[in-house]
Enzyme design. Structure first.
Site, PDB file in Angstrom:
ATOM      1  N   ARG A  77     -39.277 -48.596  89.817  1.00  7.48           N
ATOM      2  CA  ARG A  77     -38.362 -47.532  89.385  1.00  7.48           C
ATOM      3  C   ARG A  77     -37.208 -48.035  88.514  1.00  7.48           C
ATOM      4  NH1 ARG A  77     -37.640 -43.226  94.206  1.00  7.48           N
ATOM      5  NH2 ARG A  77     -37.638 -41.793  92.471  1.00  7.48           N
ATOM      6  N   PRO A  78     -37.531 -48.558  87.319  1.00  7.92           N
ATOM      7  CA  PRO A  78     -36.473 -49.044  86.432  1.00  7.92           C
ATOM      8  C   PRO A  78     -35.651 -47.900  85.833  1.00  7.92           C
ATOM      9  CG  PRO A  78     -38.600 -49.148  85.343  1.00  7.92           C
ATOM     10  CD  PRO A  78     -38.857 -48.634  86.730  1.00  7.92           C
ATOM     11  N   ASP A  94     -44.228 -35.589  94.418  1.00  7.96           N
ATOM     12  CA  ASP A  94     -43.529 -35.457  95.700  1.00  7.96           C
ATOM     13  C   ASP A  94     -44.328 -34.652  96.730  1.00  7.96           C
ATOM     14  OD1 ASP A  94     -41.452 -36.997  94.833  1.00  7.96           O
ATOM     15  OD2 ASP A  94     -40.022 -35.360  94.562  1.00  7.96           O
ATOM     16  N   CYS A 114     -35.938 -45.176  97.396  1.00  4.69           N
ATOM     17  CA  CYS A 114     -37.199 -45.235  98.140  1.00  4.69           C
ATOM     18  C   CYS A 114     -38.035 -46.423  97.679  1.00  4.69           C
ATOM     19  CB  CYS A 114     -38.011 -43.968  97.874  1.00  4.69           C
ATOM     20  SG  CYS A 114     -37.565 -42.589  98.890  1.00  4.69           S
ATOM     21  N   LYS A 159     -32.577 -30.699  97.502  1.00  2.00           N
ATOM     22  CA  LYS A 159     -31.833 -31.967  97.408  1.00  2.00           C
ATOM     23  C   LYS A 159     -31.846 -32.485  95.972  1.00  2.00           C
ATOM     24  CE  LYS A 159     -34.165 -35.830  98.427  1.00  2.00           C
ATOM     25  NZ  LYS A 159     -34.206 -36.958  97.485  1.00  2.00           N
ATOM     26  N   ASN A 160     -33.026 -32.413  95.325  1.00  2.24           N
ATOM     27  CA  ASN A 160     -33.143 -32.999  93.985  1.00  2.24           C
ATOM     28  C   ASN A 160     -32.415 -32.196  92.913  1.00  2.24           C
ATOM     29  OD1 ASN A 160     -34.581 -35.044  95.070  1.00  2.24           O
ATOM     30  ND2 ASN A 160     -36.556 -34.502  94.147  1.00  2.24           N
ATOM     31  N   ASP A 162     -34.711 -48.090  82.380  1.00  3.95           N
ATOM     32  CA  ASP A 162     -34.702 -48.385  80.944  1.00  3.95           C
ATOM     33  C   ASP A 162     -34.657 -47.125  80.078  1.00  3.95           C
ATOM     34  OD1 ASP A 162     -37.296 -48.141  82.183  1.00  3.95           O
ATOM     35  OD2 ASP A 162     -38.177 -48.518  80.219  1.00  3.95           O
ATOM     36  N   ARG A 184     -33.793 -37.870 105.008  1.00  2.00           N
ATOM     37  CA  ARG A 184     -33.083 -37.894 103.718  1.00  2.00           C
ATOM     38  C   ARG A 184     -33.389 -36.641 102.907  1.00  2.00           C
ATOM     39  NH1 ARG A 184     -33.829 -43.409 100.423  1.00  2.00           N
ATOM     40  NH2 ARG A 184     -32.637 -42.155  98.971  1.00  2.00           N
TER      41      ARG A 184
HETATM   42  C1  UD1 Z   1     -37.051 -37.653  90.467  1.00  2.00           C
HETATM   43  C2  UD1 Z   1     -37.003 -37.134  91.888  1.00  2.00           C
HETATM   44  C3  UD1 Z   1     -38.137 -37.712  92.718  1.00  2.00           C
HETATM   45  C4  UD1 Z   1     -39.470 -37.470  92.012  1.00  2.00           C
HETATM   46  C5  UD1 Z   1     -39.433 -37.941  90.567  1.00  2.00           C
HETATM   47  C6  UD1 Z   1     -40.698 -37.589  89.789  1.00  2.00           C
HETATM   48  C7  UD1 Z   1     -34.633 -36.786  92.245  1.00  2.00           C
HETATM   49  C8  UD1 Z   1     -33.405 -37.176  92.985  1.00  2.00           C
HETATM   50  N1  UD1 Z   1     -35.736 -37.490  92.490  1.00  2.00           N
HETATM   51  O1  UD1 Z   1     -36.850 -39.058  90.562  1.00  2.00           O
HETATM   52  O2  UD1 Z   1     -38.136 -37.094  93.993  1.00  2.00           O
HETATM   53  O3  UD1 Z   1     -40.490 -38.162  92.709  1.00  2.00           O
HETATM   54  O4  UD1 Z   1     -38.327 -37.343  89.880  1.00  2.00           O
HETATM   55  O5  UD1 Z   1     -40.944 -36.230  89.826  1.00  2.00           O
HETATM   56  O6  UD1 Z   1     -34.626 -35.837  91.474  1.00  2.00           O
HETATM   57  N2  UD1 Z   1     -39.186 -44.581  84.983  1.00  2.00           N
HETATM   58  C9  UD1 Z   1     -39.078 -45.689  84.166  1.00  2.00           C
HETATM   59  N3  UD1 Z   1     -37.886 -45.906  83.538  1.00  2.00           N
HETATM   60  C10 UD1 Z   1     -36.811 -45.082  83.703  1.00  2.00           C
HETATM   61  C11 UD1 Z   1     -36.934 -43.943  84.527  1.00  2.00           C
HETATM   62  C12 UD1 Z   1     -38.140 -43.716  85.157  1.00  2.00           C
HETATM   63  O7  UD1 Z   1     -40.027 -46.444  83.995  1.00  2.00           O
HETATM   64  O8  UD1 Z   1     -35.759 -45.331  83.111  1.00  2.00           O
HETATM   65  C13 UD1 Z   1     -40.450 -44.349  85.688  1.00  2.00           C
HETATM   66  C14 UD1 Z   1     -40.266 -44.468  87.196  1.00  2.00           C
HETATM   67  O9  UD1 Z   1     -40.356 -45.806  87.607  1.00  2.00           O
HETATM   68  C15 UD1 Z   1     -41.388 -43.628  87.697  1.00  2.00           C
HETATM   69  C16 UD1 Z   1     -41.495 -42.507  86.652  1.00  2.00           C
HETATM   70  O10 UD1 Z   1     -40.859 -43.006  85.491  1.00  2.00           O
HETATM   71  O11 UD1 Z   1     -42.584 -44.357  87.714  1.00  2.00           O
HETATM   72  C17 UD1 Z   1     -40.846 -41.206  87.078  1.00  2.00           C
HETATM   73  O12 UD1 Z   1     -39.490 -41.405  87.294  1.00  2.00           O
HETATM   74  P1  UD1 Z   1     -38.387 -40.256  87.105  1.00  2.00           P
HETATM   75  O13 UD1 Z   1     -39.011 -39.029  86.544  1.00  2.00           O
HETATM   76  O14 UD1 Z   1     -37.242 -40.855  86.393  1.00  2.00           O
HETATM   77  O15 UD1 Z   1     -37.980 -39.981  88.601  1.00  2.00           O
HETATM   78  P2  UD1 Z   1     -36.546 -39.905  89.245  1.00  2.00           P
HETATM   79  O16 UD1 Z   1     -35.648 -39.128  88.366  1.00  2.00           O
HETATM   80  O17 UD1 Z   1     -36.107 -41.230  89.720  1.00  2.00           O
END
Ligand code: UD1
Length: 416
Positions: A121-122, A304, A116, A22-23, A124, A396
């Site tokens: 989960r910002p 995950d 989720c 899925k990811n 930025d 999901r």
């Molecule tokens: C992806 C995966 C999710 C997995 C995660 C970490 C998909 C669809 N989802 O989510 O299943 O758990 O990687 O391996 O691929 N963060 C910030 N600012 C940002 C972006 C992220 O602070 O702009 C923080 C998030 O809040 C979190 C951490 O960074 O604490 C990891 O997030 P990220 O690697 O971006 O995960 P996703 O891409 O959302």
């Protein structure tokens, strides 16, 4: 509200095929915005998040049709740059479409994402990346509006190797003017898969899978055909299902190197693993050792798999610890596992798990996708009957989970 009833203590035996990831499928579907003409995606799982992404593509004028594991895409019309609120709030991964729309249409207006319930989960890191490529970003009325007639290649250094931000910036920079260098990039297998699709379509991306990725902008991308990589998290969850029920199962159609951190953690607990090119056979050791784990970006232990591993360690001999470093609120399964007899204490981002001999069936609630998978495993191992509520969260991310586990001998019934 859907729920599932599990009668535990049935050892699982046999072989199971793992679905497409899925990811990986979600960002690759978002990349369809960039590819002109017709594309075909294979090995795509049938899941609600995938349907949401199909609706998102259609909402901006791209035709997308799923039939079994195949999605056919036709991107010939002018795309829209406004994403409907209702779709974005359903799924955080919807934000992955922002980069492609910005690169293609010169502007995107997208609601702040949902997803989720595992922390704030910002976005930025994504936004700073777009700004480094010359985009102007405004936040107003719950929307993010990003504008740039033509993105310009630049140096994007991430403060944290965000998976989604790496994907978003990698996609956007394929059509930028000049060369983009992304440093401290995420290294997950899904990034490598996305780069492979984009390169088939004519992009010039080097270094995906390493911390520095270089993207040389091109003037346009053509349609492509691509098969999605196997879902490493489903593979890991299935291996645990075999081990925790004292069974012996083989997971097929997988890339074992994508789950090497999990495999080495399992081997340390005493699990017997027979690893081949595209399959793994797992034999339960009967009783297993405790472990100390820290979740980390790939190639570290994946967040995950944290919840599912906690269920397994709840039945280990001795005391285990798990430190969650990726998300700040990802221990919601601990309360539900305690209701099933697990001995788990949390101190901020660390869970201390004292192994118990048996879990007992109970009524529990899935709060998010992987927390739900952890309860599913607990139900398979527990004595008696477990009812899991809100299994939509689990569905999901796991394709035909009830059918797959039933075929391995689990006593499960989905109730609606
Ligand atoms: C992806 C995966 C999710 C997995 C995660 C970490 C998909 C669809 N989802 O989510 O299943 O758990 O990687 O391996 O691929 N963060 C910030 N600012 C940002 C972006 C992220 O602070 O702009 C923080 C998030 O809040 C979190 C951490 O960074 O604490 C990891 O997030 P990220 O690697 O971006 O995960 P996703 O891409 O959302």
């Amino acid at each position: 509200m859907a729920r599932v009833k599990i009668i535990g203590e049935q050892p699982l035996h046999g072989a199971v095929n793992i679905s497409g990831a899925k990811n990986s499928a979600l960002p690759i579907m978002a990349a369809m915005v960039l590819l002109n003409g017709e594309s075909v995606l294979k090995n795509v799982p049938t899941l609600t998040d995938i349907t949401t992404m199909i609706r998102m593509l259609r909402s901006i004028n791209i035709l997308a049709e799923q039939s079994g594991g195949v999605i056919r895409v036709d991107n010939k019309k002018q795309i829209k740059h406004l994403i409907p609120y209702e779709l974005v709030t359903k799924m955080r991964a919807s934000f992955f479409i922002a980069g492609p729309i910005l690169a293609k249409a010169g502007m995107v207006r997208i609601p702040m994402p949902g997803g989720c319930a595992i922390g704030s989960r910002p976005v930025d890191i994504h936004i700073k990346g777009f700004q480094a490529l010359g985009a102007d970003v405004r936040l107003e009325h719950g929307f993010i509006e990003i504008r740039c007639k033509k993105l310009k290649g630049g140096h994007v250094n991430f403060t944290f190797p965000s998976v989604g931000a790496t994907e978003n910036i990698m996609m956007a920079s394929t059509l930028a003017e000049g060369v983009t260098t992304i440093t401290n990039a995420a290294r997950e297998p899904e990034i490598v898969d996305l780069a492979a699709l984009l390169n088939k379509a004519g992009a010039k991306i080097r270094g995906a899978g390493a911390s520095t990725i270089t993207v040389e902008g091109v003037s346009g991308l053509s349609g492509a055909e691509h098969s999605i990589i196997p879902d490493r998290i489903e593979a890991g969850t299935m291996l645990l299902a075999g081990l925790i029920t004292h069974g012996k199962i083989t997971v097929n159609k997988i890339n074992p190197q994508d789950i090497s951190a999990l495999l080495s953690a399992l081997a340390d607990t005493g699990a017997r693993l027979n690893i081949k090119n595209n399959s793994i056979e797992a034999l339960s050791p009967g009783s297993w050792n405790s472990a100390s784990l820290i979740t980390q970006p790939h190639p570290g232990f994946p967040t995950d798999m944290q919840a599912q591993m906690m269920t397994y360690l709840a039945l280990a001999s001795g005391t285990s610890t798990i430190r969650e470093t990726i998300f700040e609120n990802r221990f919601m399964h601990t309360g539900e596992l305690q209701r099933m007899g697990a001995d788990i204490r949390t101190e901020e981002r660390v869970a201390i798990i004292k192994g118990v001999k048996k879990l007992s069936g109970a009524e529990v609630r899935a709060t998010d996708l992987r927390a739900g998978a952890a309860l599913w495993l607990a139900g398979l191992a527990a004595k008696g009957e477990t009812i899991i509520y809100d299994i939509e969260h689990i569905e999901r991310g796991y394709e035909r989970l009830t059918d797959k586990l039933s075929s391995l001998g689990a006593n499960i019934k989905r109730l609606t």
